[in-house]
Design a protein around this motif. Structure first.
Motif, short mmCIF file in Angstrom:
data_model
loop_
_atom_site.label_atom_id
_atom_site.label_comp_id
_atom_site.label_asym_id
_atom_site.label_seq_id
_atom_site.Cartn_x
_atom_site.Cartn_y
_atom_site.Cartn_z
N UNK A 87 0.86 -1.18 0.00
CA UNK A 87 0.00 0.00 0.00
C UNK A 87 0.89 1.23 0.00
N UNK A 88 0.54 2.25 -0.78
CA UNK A 88 1.29 3.50 -0.76
C UNK A 88 1.15 4.16 0.60
N UNK A 92 -2.51 5.73 0.54
CA UNK A 92 -3.33 4.62 1.00
C UNK A 92 -3.82 3.73 -0.13
N UNK A 93 -3.46 4.08 -1.36
CA UNK A 93 -3.87 3.27 -2.50
C UNK A 93 -2.85 2.19 -2.82
N UNK A 117 -3.61 -5.77 -0.24
CA UNK A 117 -2.64 -4.71 -0.02
C UNK A 117 -2.20 -4.74 1.44
N UNK A 119 -1.80 -2.40 3.57
CA UNK A 119 -2.54 -1.46 4.42
C UNK A 119 -1.75 -1.05 5.66
N UNK B 30 -4.86 4.47 -7.90
CA UNK B 30 -3.99 4.20 -6.75
C UNK B 30 -3.73 5.50 -6.00
N UNK B 33 -6.17 6.67 -3.65
CA UNK B 33 -6.38 5.89 -2.44
C UNK B 33 -7.15 4.60 -2.64
N UNK B 34 -7.36 4.19 -3.89
CA UNK B 34 -8.10 2.95 -4.13
C UNK B 34 -7.12 1.78 -4.25
#
Lengths: 339, 134
Positions: A87-88, A92-93, A117, A119, B30, B33-34
């Motif tokens: 997760x970035x 958060x994506x 992900x 998270x 992304x 935030x998806x």
């Protein structure tokens, strides 16, 4: 209809929904996991870890194909894959791209692939990975492959979750000093040298072999009452011939080369665990570490519910004014929550 | 616990081999935030529906440049519904002639985006649409 019942009856959509509920840590997900737990403990959990781009997804694809159609006369197994990608930390994506390498598994009802992900988790898995694996185990999947994020030197959580951990290397990634460092190589039950058609494969294999020869027989750290100790204590009664020395298997995942031999090593490791009692030992270590994690989370949540906001602010103020040390602040906050 | 993550499958059905647009969208979602499940090139409708089911996505984004959208899109929507995924929203990007749009929307496509569509608009449409479906 009841989610856990539908999962036990083989409803794939219900299973997919349940996995989402578990990832979101919802009340429905927690309840279903409680109900399903007694149906778990049957699957062989196989972890695959290694640096980004070493071919983990392609290997999982080939191994899953192999266990669906074994060429050694063994029955086909139900196979599940849990593939974790990062997760970035900024948005958060996440882009979950492991399925790109697994297209050949499509159209087979005996295979279930789920991407997840991290998270925010840092150990190479997501917080909910263990829960997802339990749900798939209860749903009847016999081999569950767990692919970690592209891992460096400290993402070793997989060793606590899996029965058998594969560490994937490729030629040209580092010399024999890298190989004796602590971390990812020492969690390997099986070392895979993928992309073995590339130059430098001999040198890479020598470095890995050298590491194994320098090493002492397998002593695995286990968690016990929150303390790290080696499994040696529990395994003391086993003789030296019961030690497992990680085999090295060369593969070219994109061409399917070396896959039957790798699958044989995985089956061999399972037999070894069953024969030496390691299977139960790892089961115990896994569940204990899961309980410890949950305990930490639950205590934290309960404390947050109880702590008085004003008290928190005043302690923080005293901390900023250097009237309290961080440790004294913690003691003060815990007392506040107990009242 | 904050709002649940939106999960989107980005897929390229059919035979054309240009996935730059799909990758731009995957990256944009992304950054919004998806969680984007990217499946790569040359997917059949069956593969897309199966992945959408296993991944329990909220939305499917299809990128089609080959002109085969009138054959592929209805098939994907049909399979999603057959699998019980009525709530999954379908978005379409690529080269889609204007005269095909009404028919596709009637079939249930939630949004159609040609070259030059602002990614911010796509992100907002997906967010709103998924929220409504929930």
């Amino acid at each position: 209809m009841d989610l856990s019942q539908s999962v036990l009856q083989g409803d794939r959509l219900a299973l997919a929904r349940l996995l989402t509920e578990i990832e979101n840590d919802s009340a429905a997900g927690q309840q279903a996991l409680n109900e399903l737990f007694k149906h778990t403990g049957k699957a062989h959990l196989v972890g695959i870890t290694g640096a980004p781009g070493t071919g983990k997804s392609s290997l999982v694809n080939q191994l899953a194909l192999h266990f669906r159609k074994p060429n050694d006369g063994k029955p086909a197994r139900w196979v599940a894959v849990v593939a974790v990608d990062p997760t970035s930390p900024f948005t958060g994506g996440a882009v979950l791209g492991d399925r790109v390498r697994m297209r050949e598994l499509s159209g087979d009802d005996g295979v279930f692939i789920r991407s997840m992900a991290t998270r925010g988790s840092l150990g190479g898995l997501a917080a909910a990975t263990a829960g997802l694996v339990q749900a798939l185990d209860a749903a009847g999947y016999e081999m569950i492959f767990i692919e970690t994020v592209g891992a460096g030197q400290t993402e070793v959580d997989i060793a606590k979750l899996a029965h058998t951990t594969l560490v994937v290397n490729v030629p040209g990634l580092g010399d024999d000093v890298q190989a004796i460092k602590a971390g990812i190589l020492e969690i390997a039950d099986i070392l895979v040298l993928n992309k073995a058609d590339r130059p430098g494969v001999e040198a890479a294999e020598r470095a890995l072999l050298g590491m194994l020869k320098l090493g002492h027989p397998t002593k695995r750290a286990v968690f016990h009452h929150g303390q790290t100790m080696t499994a040696e204590v529990a395994e003391a009664k086993l003789s030296a011939s019961d030690d497992w020395i990680p085999p090295i298997r060369r593969t070219v995942a994109t061409e399917g080369k070396g896959i039957p031999e790798l699958a044989e090593a995985i089956a061999g490791h399972r037999l070894h665990l069953e024969k030496t009692g390691g299977w139960k030992l790892r089961d115990r270590a896994r569940l204990e570490s899961e309980v410890e994690n949950l305990l930490e989370q639950t205590l934290m949540t309960r404390w947050r519910e109880k702590v008085n906001g004003k008290k928190y602010d005043s302690v923080l103020q005293e901390l900023l004014e250097r009237k309290l040390s961080p440790r004294q602040a913690v003691i003060g906050l815990l007392d506040g929550a107990m009242q | 616990m904050s709002e649940n993550k939106i999960r989107v499958l980005v897929a390229k059905p059919g035979l054309d081999g240009h996935d730059r647009g799909a990758k731009v969208i995957a990256r944009a979602l992304r950054d919004a935030g998806m969680e984007v499940i990217y499946t790569g090139l040359r997917q059949t409708p069956e593969m897309i529906a199966e992945a959408a089911l296993q991944e329990d996505v909220d939305a499917v984004g299809l990128s089609i440049l080959s002109g085969a959208h009138m054959a592929l899109v209805p098939r994907v929507i049909d399979l999603l519904r057959k699998n019980g995924q009525d709530k999954v929203r379908v978005f379409l990007g690529g080269i889609i002639p204007d005269e095909d749009a009404p028919k596709l929307q009637e079939l249930g496509v939630a949004g159609i985006y040609g070259p030059g569509s602002p990614t911010q608009k796509i992100i907002e449409d997906i967010r709103n649409s998924v929220r409504q479906a929930a």
